[in-house]
Design an enzyme around this catalytic site. Structure first.
Site, PDB file in Angstrom:
ATOM      1  N   ASP A  91     -24.568  37.593 101.040  1.00 23.70           N
ATOM      2  CA  ASP A  91     -24.668  38.987 100.499  1.00 23.70           C
ATOM      3  C   ASP A  91     -25.676  38.843  99.354  1.00 23.70           C
ATOM      4  OD1 ASP A  91     -24.698  41.365 100.554  1.00 23.70           O
ATOM      5  OD2 ASP A  91     -22.646  41.528 100.671  1.00 23.70           O
ATOM      6  N   ASP A 139     -29.863  42.248 104.267  1.00 26.78           N
ATOM      7  CA  ASP A 139     -29.492  41.348 103.028  1.00 26.78           C
ATOM      8  C   ASP A 139     -28.266  40.539 103.272  1.00 26.78           C
ATOM      9  OD1 ASP A 139     -28.086  43.654 103.407  1.00 26.78           O
ATOM     10  OD2 ASP A 139     -27.753  43.914 101.196  1.00 26.78           O
ATOM     11  N   GLU A 140     -27.991  40.478 104.604  1.00 23.65           N
ATOM     12  CA  GLU A 140     -26.645  39.871 104.697  1.00 23.65           C
ATOM     13  C   GLU A 140     -26.455  38.733 105.893  1.00 23.65           C
ATOM     14  OE1 GLU A 140     -22.340  41.806 105.181  1.00 23.65           O
ATOM     15  OE2 GLU A 140     -23.588  43.071 104.317  1.00 23.65           O
TER      16      GLU A 140
END
Length: 468
Positions: A34, A128-129
């Site tokens: 993350d 983003d993860e």
DNA sequence: TCTGGGGTCCTACCTCTT
DNA sequence: TCTGAAGAGGTAGGACCC
């Protein structure tokens, strides 16, 4: 207690598409990566003068919300999804930066390329993860913690960005672990996190049960309120609720899922390459609109954007949905399903306008959206505008004896009326072939020069409704 | 002062078909 | 010919996630 998942041997670690495979015999090693304040970090990387300052991405317009906030801004209480006006009040010295999603997608692609070097079993959750199932790579790469550390180092070295990593036998626990690894911000300042948190199988349940119940996937504000009324505050307390009681509170599907998750008994696989099920575009206007002409143009603009994405993905859609949020924030949707798949902006817009025509716009429209679903690959064959079977059609048919050969009808809020003769668009293969070539040319121009390079003639000079 | 945008999934309800 | 049950398909709204 719950029944644990059945055991099998030598099962591949990844699941492609929607196919779900049985749980493996040994505990899996799931890594959750993350990025820390991703949008802000990208902006700081591109403009180092922002480093160390309270930065807020998004929330530029009068009606905007915060897309991301730096930890320095979070120390003032600024949070994502917060109205921009609130963020400005909490942190007047913050630097507000407009979101650049195209740039974030670029960096995200580089990030996912790095993750893909570790294992092909990567499930991208968002820009983003991502989850990685590294069970099959443990021996080769030297243990989950080593993999996590190497990933952090590589991401920082190549992209100049920091991330937090959680490792656990399950996705949910890995996600909570990465959360625990993150920096924190309070009025006392910013505190760096450990960066990596590993939850071993034997401590998973204790780790899970110590978390507040709202940390559980599937528990949002509505479910949280119900659980709190029953005095449930932690995942441990949730786990001690009988499954039947939980089902009674939140429904069968969610109740069973939450019960299994609370006992770390849900083996949700890492899914690679999920196909999209819907595509939509929506926009909140700076001022509320009541003019049907203005909103019809907006439908065309949104439909044009959706159609472009459909064609780029090689998809076509059978169902079109129009979403309308009124000035009082009441939100409605109207949808219509066609027999033939569509990918043409004019067809989508025509169906959208038809749906919009059944709605009273007098309260003022704050947000308008156009979305498509029931997607299929391979583009569309032919389309005509009387091909829809919207609610007005079916209800009118039901009242008039069920004939499918009726004229085109639409719902007008309880006052259904027969429309004029149906409007036909040329089929592909005649004028439709020209249209397909024109669409391909438009797509190519946009690919080379950007989305604003070309658009429907009726939108010339007004690519979007005026913002205040 | 307000409350984005892009998604997924679930549920309730309705209609049609068999 | 009528009726009811069951299932499929469609619509609308809500909840949730990032």
């Amino acid at each position: 207690m719950v029944e644990r998942g059945t055991v099998s041997s030598d099962i591949p670690d990844i699941v492609a598409g929607a196919a779900v495979q049985p749980a493996p015999a040994r505990p899996r090693s799931i890594v959750h990566v993350d990025m820390d304040a991703f949008f802000v970090a990208v902006e700081v990387g591109d403009d180092p003068s922002l480093r160390g300052r309270p930065v807020v991405v998004g929330g530029a317009g009068r009606r905007g919300v915060v897309a991301a906030a730096s930890y320095q801004a979070r120390a003032f209480g600024v949070r994502s999804a917060m109205p921009s006006a609130t963020a400005r009040r909490l942190c007047p010295e913050a630097v507000f930066v407009a979101a650049r999603h195209a740039r974030y997608r670029e960096v995200s692609a580089e990030l996912h390329a790095i993750l893909g070097e570790v294992t092909p079993a990567v499930e991208g959750v968002s820009l983003d993860e991502a989850f990685l199932d590294v069970t099959g790579a443990l021996r080769r790469l030297g243990g989950a913690r080593s993999i996590a550390a190497a990933l952090r180092e590589r991401i920082h070295g190549d992209l100049g960005l920091s991330c937090s990593v959680g490792v656990a036998p399950r996705k949910l626990t890995a996600k909570l672990a990465s959360e625990a690894a993150k920096p924190t911000a309070s009025s006392q300042g910013v505190h760096p996190g450990p960066g990596i948190v590993v939850v071993d199988p034997h401590e998973e349940l204790a780790f899970l049960h110590a978390h507040p119940v709202e940390a559980m996937w599937g528990i949002g504000s509505a479910t949280l309120a119900r659980l709190q009324r029953r005095g449930v505050r932690t995942i441990g307390e949730l786990a001690r609720l009988p499954e039947a009681a939980l089902v009674g509170m939140v429904g069968a599907s969610l109740g069973r899922t939450l019960h299994a998750r609370s006992w770390a008994a849900s083996d949700e696989p890492v899914v690679v390459g999920r196909a999209p099920k819907s595509i939509s575009h929506e926009e909140t206007f700076a001022v509320d609109h009541r003019s049907r002409a203005v909103l019809d143009r907006e439908v065309l603009r949104l439909a044009d954007a959706v159609a472009g994405r459909l064609r780029r993905a090689g998809l076509a859609a059978r169902t079109l949905q129009v979403k309308i949020r009124f000035a009082d924030f009441r939100t409605i949707t109207r949808s219509s399903t066609c027999r033939q798949p569509m990918d043409d902006a004019r067809v989508l817009a025509s169906v959208g306008r038809e749906l919009l025509g059944s709605v009273d716009l007098a309260p003022g429209v704050r947000l308008l959206g156009v979305g498509v679903s029931r997607l299929s690959a391979g583009g569309c064959t032919q389309l005509c505008l009387d091909d829809t079977t919207g609610p007005g059609d079916r209800r009118a048919r039901a009242r008039s004896g069920g004939s499918k050969a009726m004229g085109h009808r639409r719902s007008t809020g309880g006052d259904d009326r027969v429309e004029q003769e149906p409007t036909f668009l040329p089929e592909r293969g005649s004028g439709g072939a020209d249209r397909a070539r024109a669409d391909a040319a438009v797509d190519e121009l946009r690919r080379r020069f950007g989305d604003a390079a070309i658009g429907p003639a009726s939108l010339v000079g007004r690519r979007r409704a005026p913002r205040r």
